[in-house]
Scaffold this active site. Sequence first.
Site, PDB file in Angstrom:
ATOM      1  N   HIS A   1       3.575   3.035   1.998  1.00 14.85           N
ATOM      2  CA  HIS A   1       3.971   4.359   1.502  1.00 14.85           C
ATOM      3  C   HIS A   1       4.458   5.244   2.666  1.00 14.85           C
ATOM      4  CE1 HIS A   1       3.118   7.991  -1.174  1.00 14.85           C
ATOM      5  NE2 HIS A   1       3.135   8.548   0.033  1.00 14.85           N
ATOM      6  N   GLU A   2       3.696   5.263   3.765  1.00 12.04           N
ATOM      7  CA  GLU A   2       4.055   6.158   4.878  1.00 12.04           C
ATOM      8  C   GLU A   2       5.330   5.708   5.566  1.00 12.04           C
ATOM      9  OE1 GLU A   2       2.828   8.954   5.087  1.00 12.04           O
ATOM     10  OE2 GLU A   2       1.151   8.589   3.732  1.00 12.04           O
TER      11      GLU A   2
HETATM   12 ZN   LIG Z   1       3.401  10.413   0.630  1.00 10.02          ZN
END
Ligand SMILES: [Zn+2]
Length: 571
Positions: A223-224
């Site tokens: 996600h990051e």
């Molecule tokens: Zn996020």
Amino acid sequence: MVLSLIFCGVAFAQSGETQAEIRYCGQWMMEEAFFNAHPEAREQATRDALRLEAETEQFMDANRDELIVIPVVFHVIHYNGPENISEAQIMSGLEVMNADFRKLNSDIDDVIDDFTDVAADIEIEFRLAQIDPSGNCHTGINRIVSPLTYIGDGDVKDLIQWPRNSYLNIWVVENANGAAGYSLYPSSVNGNQGAGNDGIVVAHDYTGNMGTSNVYRSRTLTHEVGHWINLRHTWGNSNSPGDPENCDMDDNVDDTPTTSGWTSCNVNGETCGSLDNVQNYMEYSYCGRMFTDGQRLRMRAAMNSSTAQRNQLWTPANLEETGVSLEPILCEARFSASRQTICVGDSVQFFDESFHGVSGWEWDFGDGNSAGGEAPWHTFDDAGLFDVTLTVTNGINEQSLTETSFIQVLEVGAMATPFSDSFESPELSEDWFMVDVSNDGDGWELTTVAAYTGDQSLRIHNWSNNIEFNQDLLITSSMDMSQASEIQVSYKWAYCFKGTNEDEDDTDDRLKIYASPDCGETWSLRRMHRGFTDLPSAPPHPFVFTPSGPEEWNSYTLSIPYEQFFTENFR
Ligand SMILES: [Zn+2]
């Protein structure tokens, strides 16, 4: 420091980890915190974001099948706690990212039928750096001791950072400023002030799928990295999923339906009039299984842009300079051990930390014994100091390392009992070990400045210390208490607050007394004297404190009447 005041969302998981406290990404909050601290950077970032959006719209992905390889360096910021995660856990973090970005994740079949057509192989791969910015062979993992790991705001990036045009920097911390992790967009860090903020901060227990983390939390880096290569949350630019107004925002990706966002995994959810892509990695649903074709295009556009120098990361020259296009290079033998001070008959586990590509191990424990394997146990049967040697091979080359006096084996009853010491010798006797855990240089020391009896005592000069969680140890050798029916430990100390009775000068320092029945393998806290209760022995001093006489010392006698401590190897 403004960034440290930003509080990120904490909530209870609604699926997966029952009742466990689950944290989320703090990307947008940290963007805002950064721009509030640097208003002039916001203006530039707004311009850079518009430019990158225009580039993204025009991007055709001409080299559609070209694999984009990104060199990665991990900086583990730790304070000798569980946040100092293993190499294996870090590698599992890389493996999860690579599986997700290549659509090789084993749970890709969970993606519901409505979205299987747009689930994409991003063709981006992450490889641990083998060469550091100075051109030296490197593990790709830095380990830095700092209490900033407990705060985890942008300041951790000032501790260590490799050039962002050569490496993706990932800082692993105990607390990622209250979030699971966060990263800023390329356009937000394009300018000079932003450059130092480029990279990903992630909590250790959201890194990889093993050790202090787990499978449920393992998609945080996926996600990051999405943010790091310009992906927004599926609902748009905020850290507020579930807000109906999010239907008016967009992530600027065509094939991710408009959504208000999810913190639970309702794959049939429709929040803005159509089926939501709840299984997208850029959701907060904790059931991410996919990126879309549109997200692929957006990320590859960002990797082809000069914004934040992303297009420099995967040039053939950079892949060679960072060593990620080369076969594993065996350049250094290195190892660690589960314990370094033990008693006769105790066992130690040794861990190979050599790099890279090791396939064979030969250990020499310095006591006439040897072994093979990556992480052998060895029992030491004689007292003394032992040199340990590890020789590793990759089948072609060898590397070797000898650590002198690496293991100290104490004899049973090394200290005569009853034992007393008022520290009158010029040097501390071999009955004592000092450990400066925080490595700040201000640990225990012998001093002639103060004494209760005689001329000397031990002290910690704490006047100029402003580091929280600073820790210094004073440890005895071993005592034979196998015949005891009670153990008594008496000690005297002097302590005061610095200042003039102002509350803000008071600190809750602690003097903790631990006992070990097994030569230091396990310790149990037997007594704690606290700054807010019984630690002070004198009123606050507005200058460096030296006790004026016996009346400015405290004393205590600790009794240990418990049978489990009456052993041959009490410490
Ligand atoms: Zn996020």
